[in-house]
Design a protein around this motif. Structure first.
Motif, PDB file in Angstrom:
ATOM      1  N   ALA A  33     114.815 -12.209  36.794  1.00 32.55           N
ATOM      2  CA  ALA A  33     113.653 -10.590  36.664  1.00 32.55           C
ATOM      3  C   ALA A  33     113.234 -10.263  38.234  1.00 32.55           C
ATOM      4  CB  ALA A  33     112.547 -11.562  35.863  1.00 32.55           C
ATOM      5  N   ARG A  34     113.577  -9.742  39.430  1.00 28.37           N
ATOM      6  CA  ARG A  34     113.512 -10.409  40.437  1.00 28.37           C
ATOM      7  C   ARG A  34     114.343  -8.891  41.154  1.00 28.37           C
ATOM      8  NH1 ARG A  34     112.671 -15.176  44.255  1.00 28.37           N
ATOM      9  NH2 ARG A  34     111.015 -15.420  43.161  1.00 28.37           N
ATOM     10  N   PHE A  35     113.537  -8.107  41.797  1.00 28.59           N
ATOM     11  CA  PHE A  35     114.950  -7.226  42.882  1.00 28.59           C
ATOM     12  C   PHE A  35     114.582  -7.822  44.355  1.00 28.59           C
ATOM     13  CE2 PHE A  35     115.620  -3.949  45.597  1.00 28.59           C
ATOM     14  CZ  PHE A  35     116.095  -2.782  44.689  1.00 28.59           C
ATOM     15  N   VAL A  36     116.385  -8.564  44.197  1.00 34.16           N
ATOM     16  CA  VAL A  36     116.426  -9.095  45.201  1.00 34.16           C
ATOM     17  C   VAL A  36     117.147  -8.353  46.343  1.00 34.16           C
ATOM     18  CG1 VAL A  36     117.942 -10.629  46.506  1.00 34.16           C
ATOM     19  CG2 VAL A  36     117.286 -11.371  44.379  1.00 34.16           C
ATOM     20  N   GLY A  37     116.274  -8.161  47.818  1.00 30.27           N
ATOM     21  CA  GLY A  37     116.626  -7.087  48.721  1.00 30.27           C
ATOM     22  C   GLY A  37     116.319  -5.636  49.146  1.00 30.27           C
ATOM     23  N   THR A  38     116.296  -5.167  49.704  1.00 29.88           N
ATOM     24  CA  THR A  38     115.391  -3.744  49.720  1.00 29.88           C
ATOM     25  C   THR A  38     116.723  -2.380  48.783  1.00 29.88           C
ATOM     26  OG1 THR A  38     116.248  -3.744  51.723  1.00 29.88           O
ATOM     27  CG2 THR A  38     114.264  -3.873  51.209  1.00 29.88           C
ATOM     28  N   THR A  39     118.011  -2.383  48.627  1.00 28.52           N
ATOM     29  CA  THR A  39     118.886  -2.008  48.210  1.00 28.52           C
ATOM     30  C   THR A  39     119.449  -1.879  47.496  1.00 28.52           C
ATOM     31  OG1 THR A  39     121.004  -2.967  49.175  1.00 28.52           O
ATOM     32  CG2 THR A  39     119.453  -0.920  50.837  1.00 28.52           C
ATOM     33  N   THR A  40     120.088  -0.573  45.903  1.00 29.87           N
ATOM     34  CA  THR A  40     120.557  -0.942  45.530  1.00 29.87           C
ATOM     35  C   THR A  40     122.525  -2.210  45.000  1.00 29.87           C
ATOM     36  OG1 THR A  40     119.705   1.370  44.234  1.00 29.87           O
ATOM     37  CG2 THR A  40     121.689   0.276  42.683  1.00 29.87           C
ATOM     38  N   GLU A  41     122.615  -1.383  46.323  1.00 26.10           N
ATOM     39  CA  GLU A  41     123.751  -2.710  46.146  1.00 26.10           C
ATOM     40  C   GLU A  41     123.210  -4.414  46.181  1.00 26.10           C
ATOM     41  OE1 GLU A  41     123.489  -0.160  48.354  1.00 26.10           O
ATOM     42  OE2 GLU A  41     124.675   1.210  47.111  1.00 26.10           O
ATOM     43  N   GLU A  42     122.208  -4.852  47.023  1.00 25.61           N
ATOM     44  CA  GLU A  42     121.716  -5.927  46.902  1.00 25.61           C
ATOM     45  C   GLU A  42     121.602  -6.337  46.329  1.00 25.61           C
ATOM     46  OE1 GLU A  42     120.212  -6.200  51.604  1.00 25.61           O
ATOM     47  OE2 GLU A  42     118.909  -4.867  50.651  1.00 25.61           O
ATOM     48  N   ALA A  43     120.663  -5.861  45.283  1.00 23.42           N
ATOM     49  CA  ALA A  43     120.285  -6.555  43.318  1.00 23.42           C
ATOM     50  C   ALA A  43     120.842  -6.478  42.280  1.00 23.42           C
ATOM     51  CB  ALA A  43     119.397  -5.326  43.453  1.00 23.42           C
ATOM     52  N   VAL A  44     121.825  -5.371  42.500  1.00 17.51           N
ATOM     53  CA  VAL A  44     123.167  -5.870  41.972  1.00 17.51           C
ATOM     54  C   VAL A  44     124.019  -7.039  42.372  1.00 17.51           C
ATOM     55  CG1 VAL A  44     125.777  -4.610  40.932  1.00 17.51           C
ATOM     56  CG2 VAL A  44     123.463  -3.277  41.623  1.00 17.51           C
ATOM     57  N   LYS A  45     124.249  -6.899  43.767  1.00 10.21           N
ATOM     58  CA  LYS A  45     125.208  -8.356  44.033  1.00 10.21           C
ATOM     59  C   LYS A  45     124.446  -9.595  43.368  1.00 10.21           C
ATOM     60  CE  LYS A  45     126.971  -7.096  48.216  1.00 10.21           C
ATOM     61  NZ  LYS A  45     126.819  -7.144  49.703  1.00 10.21           N
ATOM     62  N   SER A  46     123.102  -9.384  43.646  1.00  8.02           N
ATOM     63  CA  SER A  46     122.080 -10.990  42.591  1.00  8.02           C
ATOM     64  C   SER A  46     122.300 -10.765  41.269  1.00  8.02           C
ATOM     65  CB  SER A  46     120.661 -10.758  43.098  1.00  8.02           C
ATOM     66  OG  SER A  46     120.502 -11.260  42.912  1.00  8.02           O
ATOM     67  N   PHE A  47     122.457  -9.905  40.622  1.00  7.60           N
ATOM     68  CA  PHE A  47     122.475 -10.086  38.975  1.00  7.60           C
ATOM     69  C   PHE A  47     123.940 -10.287  38.610  1.00  7.60           C
ATOM     70  CE2 PHE A  47     118.430  -6.931  39.141  1.00  7.60           C
ATOM     71  CZ  PHE A  47     118.005  -7.914  37.711  1.00  7.60           C
ATOM     72  N   ALA A  48     124.809  -9.929  39.767  1.00  8.33           N
ATOM     73  CA  ALA A  48     126.444 -10.339  39.077  1.00  8.33           C
ATOM     74  C   ALA A  48     126.633 -11.730  39.625  1.00  8.33           C
ATOM     75  CB  ALA A  48     127.411  -9.501  40.577  1.00  8.33           C
ATOM     76  N   GLU A  49     125.963 -12.008  40.856  1.00  9.83           N
ATOM     77  CA  GLU A  49     126.012 -13.405  40.881  1.00  9.83           C
ATOM     78  C   GLU A  49     125.320 -14.011  39.567  1.00  9.83           C
ATOM     79  OE1 GLU A  49     124.984 -17.244  44.028  1.00  9.83           O
ATOM     80  OE2 GLU A  49     124.473 -15.405  44.261  1.00  9.83           O
ATOM     81  N   HIS A  50     123.904 -14.134  38.923  1.00 11.05           N
ATOM     82  CA  HIS A  50     123.460 -14.673  38.025  1.00 11.05           C
ATOM     83  C   HIS A  50     124.440 -14.257  36.476  1.00 11.05           C
ATOM     84  CE1 HIS A  50     119.633 -15.999  39.683  1.00 11.05           C
ATOM     85  NE2 HIS A  50     119.507 -14.293  40.022  1.00 11.05           N
TER      86      HIS A  50
END
Length: 368
Positions: A109-126
């Motif tokens: 439940a966390r927004f990683v980084g500052t850009t959408t791309e960074e956050a999307v990568k985090s969700f994809a990894e989970h």
């Protein structure tokens, strides 16, 4: 005509609501380190289901008709000059400042980084980690831990899932024993192992976890749904540690002003106005603060309005989804009791869409 410069630091639920409320009557600048709004309520499902990856992200570009949204990090508040200093060196003048930086949640439940791309990568990894894990351990039996355990179970019916909770019952902080029993019954009927009175800590070996009795649990993946931390370290580093209480929350009075300052407000998870850190409380605070800010900016006029006082929310409906098609709703009723409603109410109110259409409309987009 819009009176006064209002700078809102933080574009979460409270910050967005307040900025929108003041857009027509003040010159509003909303500052957030993220380039896009993060709908955190949808994040637990997005952490396990690829089709939900993009759902938590809603652009800010339609939020304000008159004001502006600035992507940046606030590093200092110059109360003498009444300016907010960003990491870029830009200075934003204010007549009223609002601190709405929220709290930091454990992943996913966390927004990683500052850009959408960074956050999307985090969700994809989970999502990849959940899909590959043979055993997933969730630590924390509050609403988030229960919801996440259910989402993982439904996404991975073939995996072993364990929920470890340090308390004597699930959801015990809500004060509803019935809700805790209902949550435990649902999880156990779906083959989730529930371990109560089980305070967990990482073990000595990778992939091992140990409870207070010394029992060792081996798991391929773990999530820690054990609470939040207010995003106020930047205030302490900026020399405003005296604005914070021992837990790091901003101290506010009943008008939601920072103690001792007429022109600085704090709303949402970041303040100490209530222990109940849920979205409805943040939205209610934003509405009240918007009223008080308008009253302050127009205080010299003939039609001066008195500030309103915030009454902490102690009892409010609380919905815990068990995936998209089930859940429970805790509904306060007169006499101090709590009614526990079942799946139909929970699905219609939250579980199916996780309030995504509502938040999209809040930010000026269509519900879909």
């Amino acid at each position: 005509m819009r009176d006064g410069d209002v700078v809102v630091i933080g574009g979460g639920y409270a910050g967005v609501r307040l900025a929108k409320r003041l857009d027509a009557t003040a010159r509003v600048t909303l500052v957030d380190r993220k380039e896009i709004f993060f709908h955190r309520i949808a994040s637990l499902r997005a952490g396990v289901r690829p089709e939900w990856t993009a759902t938590p992200f809603i652009p800010y570009d339609r939020l304000l008709r008159h004001g502006r949204v600035v992507t940046g990090k606030a590093v200092r508040i110059d109360t003498g000059e009444r300016q907010v200093v960003l990491a870029t060196g830009e200075r934003l003048p204010y007549d009223v400042l609002v601190i709405a930086t929220g709290a930091d949640y454990p992943e996913p439940a966390r927004f990683v980084g500052t850009t959408t791309e960074e956050a999307v990568k985090s969700f994809a990894e989970h999502q990849r980690n959940v899909s590959a894990a043979g055993h997933v351990l969730v630590v924390g039996g509050g609403p988030s831990g229960v919801e996440l355990s259910a989402e993982i179970r439904l996404a991975r019916p073939d995996a072993r899932v364990t929920l470890a909770h340090s308390g004597p019952a699930l959801l015990h902080a809500t004060g509803s024993a019935r809700a805790g029993r209902k949550a435990q019954a649902w999880l156990e009927s779906h083959d989730v192992e529930v371990r109560l009175d089980s305070f967990m800590s990482p073990g000595h070996d990778f992939g091992t976890y140990r409870d207070a009795r010394g029992n060792v649990v081996e798991a391929d993946l773990s999530f820690w749904a054990t609470g939040t931390t207010p995003n106020t370290l930047w205030l302490r580093l900026a020399g405003h540690g005296d604005w914070l209480n021992p837990s790091g929350h901003v101290k506010v009075d009943r008008t939601l002003r920072v103690e001792g300052r007429l022109d600085v407000f704090a709303v949402g998870d970041v303040n100490d106005a209530t222990e109940l850190k849920i979205t409805p409380a943040a939205l209610a605070q934003a509405d009240l603060a918007a009223w008080n800010i308008r009253a302050y900016l127009n205080s010299a006029g003939r039609h001066r309005k008195e500030p309103r006082l915030y009454r902490p929310v102690h009892r409010t409906p609380l919905i815990v989804p068990f995936g998209a098609a089930d859940g429970l709703t805790m509904l306060p009723v007169p006499g101090g009791e709590t009614a526990v409603l079942g799946s139909r109410t929970s699905v219609l109110a939250k579980a199916k869409t996780l309030m995504t259409p509502y938040m999209r409309r809040q930010l000026g987009y269509t519900a879909t």
